[in-house]
Design an enzyme around this catalytic site. Structure first.
Site, PDB file in Angstrom:
ATOM      1  N   LYS A   1     -11.361 -28.582 -26.637  1.00  0.00           N
ATOM      2  CA  LYS A   1     -10.547 -29.670 -26.335  1.00  0.00           C
ATOM      3  C   LYS A   1     -10.788 -30.284 -24.734  1.00  0.00           C
ATOM      4  O   LYS A   1     -11.237 -31.361 -24.746  1.00  0.00           O
ATOM      5  CB  LYS A   1      -9.563 -29.182 -25.505  1.00  0.00           C
ATOM      6  CG  LYS A   1      -8.382 -28.875 -26.888  1.00  0.00           C
ATOM      7  CD  LYS A   1      -7.360 -28.183 -26.510  1.00  0.00           C
ATOM      8  CE  LYS A   1      -6.847 -27.072 -25.360  1.00  0.00           C
ATOM      9  NZ  LYS A   1      -7.411 -25.366 -25.727  1.00  0.00           N
TER      10      LYS A   1
ATOM     11  N   ARG B   1       2.334 -26.653 -24.526  1.00  0.00           N
ATOM     12  CA  ARG B   1       1.186 -25.166 -25.377  1.00  0.00           C
ATOM     13  C   ARG B   1       2.726 -25.239 -26.005  1.00  0.00           C
ATOM     14  O   ARG B   1       2.576 -23.865 -26.553  1.00  0.00           O
ATOM     15  CB  ARG B   1       0.798 -24.906 -24.238  1.00  0.00           C
ATOM     16  CG  ARG B   1      -0.970 -24.502 -23.896  1.00  0.00           C
ATOM     17  CD  ARG B   1      -1.079 -23.563 -23.045  1.00  0.00           C
ATOM     18  NE  ARG B   1      -2.220 -23.113 -23.331  1.00  0.00           N
ATOM     19  CZ  ARG B   1      -3.772 -23.801 -22.477  1.00  0.00           C
ATOM     20  NH1 ARG B   1      -3.193 -25.020 -21.958  1.00  0.00           N
ATOM     21  NH2 ARG B   1      -4.827 -23.223 -23.154  1.00  0.00           N
TER      22      ARG B   1
ATOM     23  N   ARG C   1     -18.894 -19.699 -22.045  1.00  0.00           N
ATOM     24  CA  ARG C   1     -18.859 -20.708 -21.383  1.00  0.00           C
ATOM     25  C   ARG C   1     -19.064 -20.850 -19.685  1.00  0.00           C
ATOM     26  O   ARG C   1     -18.476 -19.293 -19.301  1.00  0.00           O
ATOM     27  CB  ARG C   1     -17.043 -20.650 -21.381  1.00  0.00           C
ATOM     28  CG  ARG C   1     -16.767 -21.568 -20.159  1.00  0.00           C
ATOM     29  CD  ARG C   1     -15.400 -22.551 -20.797  1.00  0.00           C
ATOM     30  NE  ARG C   1     -13.925 -21.979 -21.427  1.00  0.00           N
ATOM     31  CZ  ARG C   1     -13.479 -22.472 -21.453  1.00  0.00           C
ATOM     32  NH1 ARG C   1     -12.950 -23.399 -21.876  1.00  0.00           N
ATOM     33  NH2 ARG C   1     -12.070 -20.858 -21.886  1.00  0.00           N
TER      34      ARG C   1
ATOM     35  N   ARG D   1     -15.096 -17.472 -16.750  1.00  0.00           N
ATOM     36  CA  ARG D   1     -13.151 -17.565 -15.204  1.00  0.00           C
ATOM     37  C   ARG D   1     -12.691 -15.748 -16.076  1.00  0.00           C
ATOM     38  O   ARG D   1     -13.576 -15.498 -17.127  1.00  0.00           O
ATOM     39  CB  ARG D   1     -12.526 -18.254 -16.859  1.00  0.00           C
ATOM     40  CG  ARG D   1     -12.733 -20.265 -16.126  1.00  0.00           C
ATOM     41  CD  ARG D   1     -11.969 -20.998 -16.766  1.00  0.00           C
ATOM     42  NE  ARG D   1     -11.274 -20.916 -17.356  1.00  0.00           N
ATOM     43  CZ  ARG D   1     -10.500 -21.603 -18.471  1.00  0.00           C
ATOM     44  NH1 ARG D   1     -11.176 -22.855 -18.631  1.00  0.00           N
ATOM     45  NH2 ARG D   1      -9.575 -21.218 -18.551  1.00  0.00           N
TER      46      ARG D   1
ATOM     47  N   ARG E   1      -5.139 -14.338 -25.351  1.00  0.00           N
ATOM     48  CA  ARG E   1      -5.144 -15.930 -25.231  1.00  0.00           C
ATOM     49  C   ARG E   1      -4.866 -17.111 -26.371  1.00  0.00           C
ATOM     50  O   ARG E   1      -4.086 -17.368 -27.108  1.00  0.00           O
ATOM     51  CB  ARG E   1      -6.418 -16.101 -24.296  1.00  0.00           C
ATOM     52  CG  ARG E   1      -6.379 -15.878 -23.044  1.00  0.00           C
ATOM     53  CD  ARG E   1      -7.126 -17.141 -22.341  1.00  0.00           C
ATOM     54  NE  ARG E   1      -6.693 -18.531 -22.361  1.00  0.00           N
ATOM     55  CZ  ARG E   1      -7.905 -18.841 -21.890  1.00  0.00           C
ATOM     56  NH1 ARG E   1      -9.373 -18.148 -21.634  1.00  0.00           N
ATOM     57  NH2 ARG E   1      -8.043 -20.449 -22.210  1.00  0.00           N
TER      58      ARG E   1
HETATM   59  P1  ADP Z   1     -10.764 -25.544 -24.101  1.00  0.00           P
HETATM   60  O1  ADP Z   1     -11.235 -26.815 -22.989  1.00  0.00           O
HETATM   61  O2  ADP Z   1     -10.580 -26.101 -25.803  1.00  0.00           O
HETATM   62  O3  ADP Z   1     -10.338 -24.354 -23.763  1.00  0.00           O
HETATM   63  P2  ADP Z   1     -14.464 -26.108 -23.779  1.00  0.00           P
HETATM   64  O4  ADP Z   1     -13.693 -27.679 -23.911  1.00  0.00           O
HETATM   65  O5  ADP Z   1     -14.516 -25.292 -22.152  1.00  0.00           O
HETATM   66  O6  ADP Z   1     -12.934 -25.468 -24.603  1.00  0.00           O
HETATM   67  O7  ADP Z   1     -15.088 -25.640 -24.571  1.00  0.00           O
HETATM   68  C1  ADP Z   1     -15.584 -24.315 -24.315  1.00  0.00           C
HETATM   69  C2  ADP Z   1     -16.908 -24.064 -24.763  1.00  0.00           C
HETATM   70  O8  ADP Z   1     -17.613 -24.060 -25.531  1.00  0.00           O
HETATM   71  C3  ADP Z   1     -17.752 -24.669 -23.637  1.00  0.00           C
HETATM   72  O9  ADP Z   1     -18.744 -23.453 -22.878  1.00  0.00           O
HETATM   73  C4  ADP Z   1     -18.115 -25.133 -23.779  1.00  0.00           C
HETATM   74  O10 ADP Z   1     -18.926 -26.106 -23.084  1.00  0.00           O
HETATM   75  C5  ADP Z   1     -18.354 -25.141 -25.534  1.00  0.00           C
HETATM   76  N1  ADP Z   1     -18.445 -26.059 -26.927  1.00  0.00           N
HETATM   77  C6  ADP Z   1     -17.771 -26.999 -26.650  1.00  0.00           C
HETATM   78  N2  ADP Z   1     -17.822 -28.428 -28.023  1.00  0.00           N
HETATM   79  C7  ADP Z   1     -18.647 -27.047 -28.228  1.00  0.00           C
HETATM   80  C8  ADP Z   1     -19.235 -27.383 -29.928  1.00  0.00           C
HETATM   81  N3  ADP Z   1     -18.572 -28.724 -30.942  1.00  0.00           N
HETATM   82  N4  ADP Z   1     -19.793 -26.854 -30.485  1.00  0.00           N
HETATM   83  C9  ADP Z   1     -20.228 -25.931 -29.294  1.00  0.00           C
HETATM   84  N5  ADP Z   1     -19.542 -25.379 -28.253  1.00  0.00           N
HETATM   85  C10 ADP Z   1     -19.065 -26.539 -27.742  1.00  0.00           C
HETATM   86  P1  AMP Z   2      -7.525 -23.980 -19.770  1.00  0.00           P
HETATM   87  O1  AMP Z   2      -7.482 -24.154 -19.080  1.00  0.00           O
HETATM   88  O2  AMP Z   2      -6.380 -24.979 -20.732  1.00  0.00           O
HETATM   89  O3  AMP Z   2      -7.497 -23.220 -21.287  1.00  0.00           O
HETATM   90  O4  AMP Z   2      -5.707 -22.513 -19.173  1.00  0.00           O
HETATM   91  C1  AMP Z   2      -5.949 -21.330 -18.377  1.00  0.00           C
HETATM   92  C2  AMP Z   2      -4.372 -21.359 -18.526  1.00  0.00           C
HETATM   93  O5  AMP Z   2      -4.242 -21.810 -18.430  1.00  0.00           O
HETATM   94  C3  AMP Z   2      -3.761 -21.262 -19.834  1.00  0.00           C
HETATM   95  O6  AMP Z   2      -4.574 -19.522 -20.356  1.00  0.00           O
HETATM   96  C4  AMP Z   2      -2.323 -20.154 -19.093  1.00  0.00           C
HETATM   97  O7  AMP Z   2      -2.489 -19.657 -18.331  1.00  0.00           O
HETATM   98  C5  AMP Z   2      -2.270 -21.304 -18.004  1.00  0.00           C
HETATM   99  N1  AMP Z   2      -1.716 -23.066 -18.826  1.00  0.00           N
HETATM  100  C6  AMP Z   2      -2.878 -24.231 -18.700  1.00  0.00           C
HETATM  101  N2  AMP Z   2      -1.961 -24.940 -19.345  1.00  0.00           N
HETATM  102  C7  AMP Z   2      -1.108 -24.540 -19.563  1.00  0.00           C
HETATM  103  C8  AMP Z   2       0.469 -25.003 -20.253  1.00  0.00           C
HETATM  104  N3  AMP Z   2       0.413 -26.484 -20.715  1.00  0.00           N
HETATM  105  N4  AMP Z   2       1.549 -23.720 -20.216  1.00  0.00           N
HETATM  106  C9  AMP Z   2       1.454 -22.991 -19.858  1.00  0.00           C
HETATM  107  N5  AMP Z   2       0.668 -21.758 -19.477  1.00  0.00           N
HETATM  108  C10 AMP Z   2      -0.827 -23.164 -19.500  1.00  0.00           C
END
Ligand code: ADP
Ligand code: AMP
Length: 213
Positions: free
Chosen positions: A13, A88, A127, A160, A171
């Site tokens: 995302k 969420r 990541r 993280r 999660r």
């Molecule tokens: P989210 O915001 O949904 O938690 P991220 O955008 O941070 O996810 O992506 C999670 C991990 O996967 C990151 O390390 C990112 O660089 C990697 N990633 C994102 N999109 C892809 C893809 N299409 N293929 C492989 N790896 C990806």
């Molecule tokens: P993210 O970076 O989007 O993966 O969010 C990391 C963490 O932040 C999540 O696992 C939750 O603990 C908290 N968080 C982020 N966005 C929300 C939301 N909209 N509602 C509740 N918790 C959130």
């Protein structure tokens, strides 16, 4: 244009939201990034959010909704935004919906980045995040130019706390229970679009651009 990114944690995302923000000139609003910035700065909000985040739980709706509504009320959001990680829960979606309706406005697209759980677990371990500017890397798919250092701001990259394997499974459970119902919520509103998030990230983006136009 007002866009919501849906999908499991690690579905991509944030990666796609940044690309959308660049191409369409709208801000990328990530509640996770806002919480992490608050944790880094040691604010009261950060301390409170960290208790939940470290366990892979959601931060309570009251807290989350307030920071989100404050953020989107900013001047830079007046022509739209891409929300990443919000809503969420159904109550969060209802609050957003009500706030937009009061302004005579609505969400244009909710994009579900679809990735099966097996792929997610692999991705999260790789990541690496910059807690300073919010940039995200992957040790295999998107490595930084210099190992462990952010290309954008030169800060040290970290795994993280909530990307550690024991927390990732929590999660994912929370996602299936509390967040996945949003897919039906936005489908009922006629704004849901689904993309295959297992593709290469450039191809995921192409699918999204085909939707947004
Ligand atoms: P989210 O915001 O949904 O938690 P991220 O955008 O941070 O996810 O992506 C999670 C991990 O996967 C990151 O390390 C990112 O660089 C990697 N990633 C994102 N999109 C892809 C893809 N299409 N293929 C492989 N790896 C990806
Ligand atoms: P993210 O970076 O989007 O993966 O969010 C990391 C963490 O932040 C999540 O696992 C939750 O603990 C908290 N968080 C982020 N966005 C929300 C939301 N909209 N509602 C509740 N918790 C959130």
């Amino acid at each position: 244009m007002k866009i919501i990114m849906l999908g499991a944690p690690g579905a991509g995302k944030g990666t796609q939201a940044k690309m959308i923000a660049d191409k369409y000139g709208i801000p990328h609003v990530s509640t996770g990034d806002i919480f992490r910035a608050n944790i880094k700065n040691g604010t009261e909000l950060g301390m409170e959010a960290k208790k939940y985040m470290d366990q892979g739980l959601l931060v309570p709706d009251e807290l989350t909704v307030k920071i989100l509504l404050d953020r989107v009320a900013n001047e830079d959001c007046k022509n739209g935004y891409v929300l990443d990680g919000f809503p969420r829960t159904i109550p969060q979606a209802n609050v957003l919906d009500k706030a937009l309706t009061e302004l005579g406005d609505q969400i244009d697209f909710a994009i579900d980045v679809d990735v099966p759980d097996e792929n997610i677990v692999k991705r999260m371990g790789g990541r690496r995040a910059c807690l300073s500017c919010g940039a995200t890397y992957h040790i295999e798919h998107v490595p930084p130019k210099a190992e462990g250092i952010c290309d954008t701001c030169g800060e040290k990259l970290v795994l993280r706390d909530d990307d550690k394997p024991e927390t990732v499974q929590n999660r994912l459970n929370v996602y299936h229970e509390q967040t996945q119902p949003l897919i039906e919520f936005y489908e009922a509103k006629g704004v849901l679009r689904t993309v295959d998030g297992t593709q290469d990230m450039k191809d995921v983006f192409k699918s999204i651009v085909a939707i947004l136009g």
